[in-house]
Design a protein around this motif. Structure first.
Motif, short mmCIF file in Angstrom:
data_model
loop_
_atom_site.label_atom_id
_atom_site.label_comp_id
_atom_site.label_asym_id
_atom_site.label_seq_id
_atom_site.Cartn_x
_atom_site.Cartn_y
_atom_site.Cartn_z
N VAL A 57 1.82 6.67 -11.60
CA VAL A 57 2.45 6.76 -10.16
C VAL A 57 1.36 6.86 -9.11
O VAL A 57 1.22 6.23 -8.20
CB VAL A 57 3.14 7.98 -10.02
N GLU A 58 0.21 7.75 -9.60
CA GLU A 58 -0.69 7.86 -8.68
C GLU A 58 -1.48 6.40 -8.37
O GLU A 58 -2.07 5.93 -7.45
CB GLU A 58 -2.04 9.07 -9.12
N ALA A 59 -1.82 5.72 -9.68
CA ALA A 59 -2.46 4.48 -9.28
C ALA A 59 -1.74 3.54 -8.56
O ALA A 59 -2.22 2.77 -7.68
CB ALA A 59 -2.48 3.59 -10.80
N LEU A 60 -0.38 3.47 -8.69
CA LEU A 60 0.33 2.56 -7.63
C LEU A 60 0.28 3.30 -5.93
O LEU A 60 0.42 2.53 -5.22
CB LEU A 60 1.72 2.53 -8.09
N GLU A 61 0.10 4.36 -6.17
CA GLU A 61 0.00 4.93 -4.71
C GLU A 61 -1.30 4.86 -3.97
O GLU A 61 -1.36 4.34 -2.95
CB GLU A 61 0.31 6.65 -4.69
N ILE A 81 -4.73 1.18 -0.52
CA ILE A 81 -5.76 0.23 -0.39
C ILE A 81 -5.55 -0.71 0.36
O ILE A 81 -6.06 -1.27 1.24
CB ILE A 81 -6.47 0.03 -1.81
N LYS A 82 -4.02 -1.17 0.14
CA LYS A 82 -3.54 -2.55 0.79
C LYS A 82 -3.39 -2.16 2.30
O LYS A 82 -3.64 -3.26 2.92
CB LYS A 82 -2.41 -2.91 -0.10
N ARG A 83 -3.10 -0.97 2.55
CA ARG A 83 -2.55 -0.65 3.85
C ARG A 83 -3.89 -0.33 4.73
O ARG A 83 -3.83 -0.75 6.02
CB ARG A 83 -1.65 0.68 4.00
N ALA A 84 -4.85 0.09 4.21
CA ALA A 84 -6.11 0.44 4.91
C ALA A 84 -6.94 -0.83 5.54
O ALA A 84 -7.06 -1.88 4.81
CB ALA A 84 -7.03 1.23 3.96
N ARG A 85 -7.30 -0.63 6.84
CA ARG A 85 -8.28 -1.71 7.25
C ARG A 85 -9.77 -1.52 6.46
O ARG A 85 -10.04 -2.82 6.05
CB ARG A 85 -8.30 -1.62 8.59
N THR A 140 -7.73 16.45 -6.72
CA THR A 140 -7.05 17.40 -7.00
C THR A 140 -5.56 17.09 -6.92
O THR A 140 -4.80 17.60 -7.79
CB THR A 140 -7.15 18.68 -5.86
N SER A 141 -5.05 16.37 -6.08
CA SER A 141 -3.46 16.06 -6.04
C SER A 141 -3.22 15.15 -7.16
O SER A 141 -2.34 15.07 -7.75
CB SER A 141 -3.26 15.37 -4.71
N VAL A 142 -4.33 14.27 -7.80
CA VAL A 142 -3.90 13.36 -8.91
C VAL A 142 -4.09 14.21 -10.05
O VAL A 142 -3.02 14.18 -11.16
CB VAL A 142 -5.14 12.23 -8.99
N GLY A 161 8.44 8.15 -18.93
CA GLY A 161 9.16 8.02 -17.91
C GLY A 161 9.53 9.46 -17.09
O GLY A 161 9.61 9.51 -15.99
N LEU A 162 9.57 10.57 -18.03
CA LEU A 162 9.33 11.99 -17.53
C LEU A 162 8.23 12.21 -16.67
O LEU A 162 8.14 12.83 -15.74
CB LEU A 162 9.58 13.01 -18.67
N GLY A 163 6.99 11.82 -16.93
CA GLY A 163 5.78 11.84 -16.36
C GLY A 163 5.92 11.02 -14.99
O GLY A 163 5.25 11.51 -13.99
N VAL A 164 6.49 9.84 -14.92
CA VAL A 164 6.65 9.51 -13.64
C VAL A 164 7.76 9.88 -12.58
O VAL A 164 7.26 10.17 -11.44
CB VAL A 164 7.05 7.73 -13.89
N ALA A 165 8.64 10.60 -13.45
CA ALA A 165 9.96 11.15 -12.51
C ALA A 165 9.45 12.75 -12.48
O ALA A 165 10.48 13.42 -11.95
CB ALA A 165 10.98 11.13 -13.21
N ALA A 166 8.26 13.30 -12.81
CA ALA A 166 8.02 14.53 -12.85
C ALA A 166 8.50 15.39 -11.36
O ALA A 166 9.20 16.54 -11.42
CB ALA A 166 6.80 14.91 -13.16
N PRO A 167 8.03 14.72 -10.42
CA PRO A 167 8.73 15.60 -9.17
C PRO A 167 10.09 15.79 -8.75
O PRO A 167 10.39 16.65 -8.44
CB PRO A 167 7.72 14.83 -7.89
N LEU A 168 10.64 14.75 -9.10
CA LEU A 168 12.19 14.76 -9.09
C LEU A 168 12.75 15.61 -10.03
O LEU A 168 13.75 16.34 -9.67
CB LEU A 168 12.63 13.31 -9.32
#
Length: 131
Positions: free
Chosen positions: A17-21, A26-30, A47-49, A77-84
């Protein structure tokens, strides 16, 4: 599945999830800067990662310890969905009252369901909806 393996898969799910974020940022940043990957700086970013992947590992390990997870894909999947998962669990647990209420009275019992008037089927299904 061993708790250690489930934790590693959960950690990997959090990192996915962090890698995709990061990819999206990176794609959004100029102009991309590794020194300031977010407004608070690099140390706040890392720290957030660590927190996000650690929570994913903890949730997956806990699920494996209780026999809820038997495969790598479920732990990932639980690692991906942990915040939810954490958000949904906190909605299920009532907040403790600080006014001297007996803690045992906060535990829901199966016989204490809200009464729905007969014929009101729309509310019957809605009263148990967790979302």
């Amino acid at each position: 599945m061993l708790m250690v393996w489930a934790a590693l898969w959960g950690w990997a799910g959090g990192l996915c999830v962090e890698a995709l974020e990061l990819y999206a940022r990176i794609k959004r940043a100029r102009r991309w800067s590794w020194k300031r990957p977010m407004p608070q700086g690099a140390s706040a970013y890392w720290t957030s990662v660590a927190i996000r992947s650690g929570v994913g590992a903890l949730i997956a390990a806990a699920a494996a310890a209780s026999g809820q997870v038997s495969g790598a894909f479920a732990a990932l999947g639980l690692g991906v969905a942990a915040p939810l998962v954490v958000e949904k669990l906190t909605r299920l647990v009532p907040a403790p009252q600080s006014n001297g209420t007996d803690p045992q009275s906060l535990i829901p019992h199966p016989g204490n369901r809200a009464q729905v008037p007969p014929g009101n089927r729309a509310q019957e299904g809605a009263q148990f909806d967790a979302s």
